[in-house]
Each structure stands twice: as C-alpha cells, then as structure tokens.
Write a protein that holds these residues in place. Structure first.
Motif, PDB file in Angstrom:
ATOM      1  N   ILE A   1      34.741  64.263  28.292  1.00 51.42           N
ATOM      2  CA  ILE A   1      35.719  64.322  29.697  1.00 51.42           C
ATOM      3  C   ILE A   1      37.123  64.217  29.602  1.00 51.42           C
ATOM      4  CG2 ILE A   1      36.262  63.339  31.853  1.00 51.42           C
ATOM      5  CD1 ILE A   1      33.271  64.068  32.199  1.00 51.42           C
ATOM      6  N   GLN A   2      37.191  64.442  28.151  1.00 52.12           N
ATOM      7  CA  GLN A   2      38.801  64.313  27.222  1.00 52.12           C
ATOM      8  C   GLN A   2      39.242  65.738  27.632  1.00 52.12           C
ATOM      9  OE1 GLN A   2      39.378  61.597  23.993  1.00 52.12           O
ATOM     10  NE2 GLN A   2      38.296  60.431  24.795  1.00 52.12           N
ATOM     11  N   GLY A   3      38.843  66.292  27.385  1.00 49.77           N
ATOM     12  CA  GLY A   3      39.384  68.046  26.562  1.00 49.77           C
ATOM     13  C   GLY A   3      38.900  68.460  28.513  1.00 49.77           C
ATOM     14  N   VAL A   4      38.975  67.801  29.368  1.00 46.35           N
ATOM     15  CA  VAL A   4      38.738  67.867  31.109  1.00 46.35           C
ATOM     16  C   VAL A   4      40.575  68.217  31.269  1.00 46.35           C
ATOM     17  CG1 VAL A   4      37.968  68.456  33.233  1.00 46.35           C
ATOM     18  CG2 VAL A   4      36.247  68.589  31.297  1.00 46.35           C
ATOM     19  N   VAL A   5      39.777  66.477  30.893  1.00 52.94           N
ATOM     20  CA  VAL A   5      41.578  65.536  31.805  1.00 52.94           C
ATOM     21  C   VAL A   5      42.611  66.851  30.821  1.00 52.94           C
ATOM     22  CG1 VAL A   5      43.176  64.115  31.060  1.00 52.94           C
ATOM     23  CG2 VAL A   5      40.891  63.575  31.691  1.00 52.94           C
ATOM     24  N   LEU A   6      42.338  66.824  29.239  1.00 50.91           N
ATOM     25  CA  LEU A   6      44.052  67.637  28.736  1.00 50.91           C
ATOM     26  C   LEU A   6      44.399  69.518  29.212  1.00 50.91           C
ATOM     27  CD1 LEU A   6      45.115  67.999  26.190  1.00 50.91           C
ATOM     28  CD2 LEU A   6      43.505  69.092  25.164  1.00 50.91           C
ATOM     29  N   LYS A   7      42.831  69.675  29.863  1.00 48.62           N
ATOM     30  CA  LYS A   7      43.181  71.169  30.429  1.00 48.62           C
ATOM     31  C   LYS A   7      44.030  70.847  31.779  1.00 48.62           C
ATOM     32  CE  LYS A   7      40.905  74.914  32.253  1.00 48.62           C
ATOM     33  NZ  LYS A   7      41.034  74.858  33.694  1.00 48.62           N
ATOM     34  N   PHE A   8      43.880  69.898  32.733  1.00 45.46           N
ATOM     35  CA  PHE A   8      44.537  69.449  33.766  1.00 45.46           C
ATOM     36  C   PHE A   8      45.983  69.496  33.082  1.00 45.46           C
ATOM     37  CE2 PHE A   8      45.822  66.358  36.790  1.00 45.46           C
ATOM     38  CZ  PHE A   8      45.924  66.896  37.707  1.00 45.46           C
ATOM     39  N   LEU A   9      46.234  68.825  32.021  1.00 50.09           N
ATOM     40  CA  LEU A   9      47.599  67.684  32.063  1.00 50.09           C
ATOM     41  C   LEU A   9      47.918  69.576  30.992  1.00 50.09           C
ATOM     42  CD1 LEU A   9      46.779  65.151  29.809  1.00 50.09           C
ATOM     43  CD2 LEU A   9      47.521  64.707  31.936  1.00 50.09           C
ATOM     44  N   GLN A  10      47.757  70.614  30.918  1.00 51.35           N
ATOM     45  CA  GLN A  10      48.412  70.884  30.059  1.00 51.35           C
ATOM     46  C   GLN A  10      48.643  72.446  31.409  1.00 51.35           C
ATOM     47  OE1 GLN A  10      45.329  72.354  27.614  1.00 51.35           O
ATOM     48  NE2 GLN A  10      46.516  72.113  25.833  1.00 51.35           N
ATOM     49  N   GLU A  11      47.445  72.684  32.443  1.00 50.34           N
ATOM     50  CA  GLU A  11      48.007  73.299  33.190  1.00 50.34           C
ATOM     51  C   GLU A  11      48.346  72.754  34.568  1.00 50.34           C
ATOM     52  OE1 GLU A  11      44.230  76.761  32.749  1.00 50.34           O
ATOM     53  OE2 GLU A  11      44.498  76.239  30.101  1.00 50.34           O
ATOM     54  N   SER A  12      47.418  71.922  35.047  1.00 52.60           N
ATOM     55  CA  SER A  12      47.227  71.407  36.501  1.00 52.60           C
ATOM     56  C   SER A  12      46.562  72.112  36.725  1.00 52.60           C
ATOM     57  CB  SER A  12      49.141  71.914  37.224  1.00 52.60           C
ATOM     58  OG  SER A  12      50.077  70.832  36.393  1.00 52.60           O
ATOM     59  N   THR A  13      45.505  72.446  36.365  1.00 57.68           N
ATOM     60  CA  THR A  13      44.478  73.048  37.727  1.00 57.68           C
ATOM     61  C   THR A  13      43.232  72.441  36.812  1.00 57.68           C
ATOM     62  OG1 THR A  13      44.119  74.897  35.444  1.00 57.68           O
ATOM     63  CG2 THR A  13      45.469  75.742  37.394  1.00 57.68           C
ATOM     64  N   TYR A  14      41.931  72.490  37.821  1.00 59.82           N
ATOM     65  CA  TYR A  14      40.559  72.103  37.377  1.00 59.82           C
ATOM     66  C   TYR A  14      39.778  72.915  38.120  1.00 59.82           C
ATOM     67  CZ  TYR A  14      40.776  69.810  41.712  1.00 59.82           C
ATOM     68  OH  TYR A  14      41.457  69.168  42.727  1.00 59.82           O
TER      69      TYR A  14
END
Length: 454
Positions: free
Chosen positions: A243-256
């Motif tokens: 799940i950490q990778g998904v959280v990282l993507k959200f932090l980088q792009e503000s999208t999920y």
C-alpha cells in the motif's frame, strides 16, 4: 433523518427529474427556477444541500453568483453545480468558490446519488468536527512548562499555516495526536475535517479500500472525508509495503484510484503522520520505502517521553483533574510526597498513563467529602517500582533493605528535581529544603553528576 435538498434550475423538467430521483432515495426536495425564488426558498426551506445550475434564464443572478451568495451565508453548506454548457475553467472556478463538485448534463443517475450522499456526509462530518472542537478545544492544548513544551508551541506557530508534511515521532501515549490536532487547529484548514487513519488497527487486506474507496460500495473513503482538511496517518510504519506505493503516488500527484476502477480521483489534503518506530531503521530492514520516508519526513517533530519532562507533571495533573468526568467540582490537591513519586516515576505509558492514573484515583476516592488530598499512600503500590536502565530489570523498593530503598528513591528524586529546574542547583536546594553544600554532598554520595541532567 430525511435530508433536505434545494434544486435550482430554470428548466422545470430538470428540477422535476432530479426531484423524483432524490425522492426515491428518501430525500425531501424543493425547487426554484430563478435567483429570487432560490434565495427566498433557501431562507424558508433551510436545505442540507443545494443542486445548482450555472445558467439561469431570466434571473438577476446566475448560478456562480448564487454559489458565492449562499457560501457567504453558510460556508459549510455543500453545493453541487450542474451545467449543460460547462468548460474546464468554469468547473475550476466553481470549486475554488466553494462548490463541493461539478456535474455535466446529462448526468448519470448513480453518479448524482453517490455525490449527493458523500456531499451530505462530508458536511455533517465538518459540523461534528466543529462541535467537538468547541467541546474539547482545551483537551488539545499543549500543557507544560518544560523546554520541550515551550519549543513545540513556537514550532507549531511557524509550521501550522504551511502545507508542509509533518512526521511526528514519539513513544506510545506521549501525545502525538494532540500535536497533530494542534497543527490542524492552527492551520488555514481548521474549519475543514480532521480525519484519523489508524494504520495499525485496520485489517491489512482492506487498508486500500478504506483509504481510497471502492467501486463496489458507495461509502466515503478516508481520503474523501478529509478533502480540504487534514488526514493523520497514525502509526504509519504499520502500513503494508504494497500500500506504501499507492500512498507515494498520491503524495506525488494528489490523485488516486479506487479499488476496481482505472479512473483518477483528486483530493486536497494535508498529510500528517505519526510513528513510535525509527523509520530509518525500518527502511534499512526493508519494511518501509525510502522514497515514501523522504516524502513524509519534511518537518520531523520528536516528542520526548514523560519521564524526560517531569517538570510538566504538575500542570498535566491539574489539567487532567479539572477535565476528568469524575471531578465533580471538588477541591482536589496533590501532596508533595505524591508529586515526589510522580516526578521520579518512569511512566512507560507516558501521558496517557498519567491521565488514566488520575481518573483511577478520582474514582477510588469519589466519596461524599468535598475535599480530596492525593498523597503518596493513595498512589498505586507499583508506583514504588523503579527502572534500572543499565540492566533493564525492575526492582520493587518494597523488597529492598531500607538503606537501599532510601538510596534508590533519593537518587530518582534528586535527578527529577535537577531536570525539573534545568540544573539550577540553588532552586533545587531551596525547593527540597537542603543547604546547597549539603545537597552537593548528597549528590556525591549517590554518585550523581548534575551536569548530566541539565
């Protein structure tokens, strides 16, 4: 409870269609077709949500002007903007002006119902947060006069108005959530939601669904609930590596993306995280992604254990007594012999343990007397235990010869007083009632170097 929805559209057929859809879902609706009707209806009907068309024919105000008008009266009311002739700029402007969401005509019925439900849920969550803040505001204050307490108040004043991510380190029960709530309450997002996502308590298999949502249900995810406000990832070290990778993507792009969907969603949230672990060691072990760690560790805050801030114990005790459910407006005081024990205790459970102790004492001594004096005899027997940091063994002073027990207590007591007065030996001597020269002889006999505890 039946929520009330005001529908504003110059086309009566559209109003009727939306009203029928919402009525089938047990909402109460009312319709208006121009700005004058809408304002009058708004004041009488007192809606929980507004669905508002941008273009209103033969109306003094258009939808965007009405949006600003309603938000001036009630900044928390959710408003969904609808339009058959929209542009990206129009949608962006509507969101900036306070709209909850923007729907293009013709819209999907299911999408309308989902957004309506989430908008009302989010609005009620904000209202609950505001009420809780009124009730519990004092409970979120930082209590103490230690150097830590003084420094952290100054730090929070500087960092809270920013959008910087904060990573709060501290042992269990040390007050990490209180620091996080202070940051939110001092920020520009203070009127929005403060949402706690406990990484340790949620089933690892459902963390992704709880955090970001799923197309299989219409429940608001934690990220959606926190939109516009702050989300606290409590004990971030416990979040699964996948799940950490998904959280990282959200932090980088503000999208999920929601579970079961390829559609990108956006959410504007401030991220605060807490942990009682050393994340750098977790990174070395392969338990935590290094790229995620560096994204989160923008503003690190370290909270010391209560054992290392004994000078705060008196103020904390006073605060917990006055805010206890068992206070009953009695005159409650703590004797000096009790404070001597409290200030020299190791507090493995930190501030939470102290609060629970105060509640416990008040419950056990909640008799008809108007005055309660808490002395050392009223403290739990295991408060006499001391921790040997060198051997990690516990020694119960009750099981020691009186000479050894006295030395153990005196050593802990004097160290706590030296810390309490930041190494000012004149103040220490005055407070404990010893001559300064006698104090130095005592320290020498107990092999205490005061310079180590300033």
């Amino acid at each position: 409870m039946k929520y009330k929805i005001l529908i504003i559209d110059d086309e009566k057929d559209i109003c009727f269609l939306i009203s029928e859809i919402l009525s089938d879902e047990n909402y109460t609706t009312s319709s208006s077709h121009n700005s004058s009707e809408a304002i009058e209806n708004f004041n009488k009907f007192k809606p929980d949500l507004i669905i508002l068309d941008v273009w209103l024919d033969k109306s003094q105000m258009d939808g965007l002007e009405l949006l600003k008008y309603f938000k001036k009266i009630n900044k928390y009311i959710p408003i969904i903007i609808i339009s058959g002739h929209s542009t990206v700029d129009m949608a962006v402007q509507a969101i900036k002006d306070g709209a909850y969401d923007f729907l293009e005509k013709p819209f999907d019925t299911n999408k309308l119902l989902i957004i309506t439900k989430r908008a009302i849920e989010n609005s009620k969550l904000i209202e609950e947060n505001i009420e809780l803040k009124k009730i519990n505001y004092e409970n979120y204050n930082i209590i103490g006069k230690s150097q830590f307490a003084i420094n952290i108040k100054n730090i929070l004043k500087k960092i809270s108005p920013t959008t910087g991510r904060v990573l709060i380190y501290g042992p269990p029960g040390s007050g990490k959530e209180i620091i996080a709530r202070n940051i939110h309450n001092l920020s520009l997002r203070k009127d929005k939601s403060f949402v706690i996502f406990n990484c340790a308590s949620i089933n690892p298999e459902s963390i992704g669904e709880n955090l970001f949502g799923s197309t299989l249900n219409d429940q608001m995810s934690f990220i959606e609930r926190a939109n516009g406000g702050t989300i606290l990832f409590d004990e971030i070290a416990d979040i699964p590596i996948e799940i950490q990778g998904v959280v990282l993507k959200f932090l980088q792009e503000s999208t999920y993306q929601k579970i079961g969907s390829n559609e990108d969603y956006t959410s504007d949230v401030r991220i605060i995280t807490t942990t009682n672990k050393n994340l750098e060691i977790e990174v070395e072990k392969g338990n935590f992604r290094s790229d995620l760690f560096y994204r989160l560790n923008v503003i690190p805050i370290n909270i010391p254990s209560l054992e290392n801030r004994p000078e705060d114990i008196r103020l904390l005790c006073d605060h917990f007594i006055k805010n206890s459910h068992y206070y009953n407006n009695k005159h409650i005081s703590i004797a000096e012999d009790a404070y001597a024990v409290l200030e020299s205790y190791s507090w493995p459970g930190n501030i939470r343990q102290l609060k629970n102790l105060i509640d416990r004492i008040l419950i056990m001594h909640n008799d008809k007397s108007k005055e309660i004096i808490i002395n050392a005899a009223k403290l739990p027997q295991d408060m006499g235990e001391i921790n040997s940091k060198n051997t990690n063994e516990k020694m119960d002073v009750l099981g020691l010869p009186i000479k050894d027990a006295r030395e153990s207590f005196e050593r802990k007591y004097l160290i706590s007083q030296i810390r309490r007065f930041n190494g000012n030996m004149t103040m220490v001597a005055t407070f404990i009632g010893m001559e300064r020269t006698a104090l130095y002889r005592k320290l020498k006999s107990l092999k205490i170097n005061s310079d180590n505890y300033k």
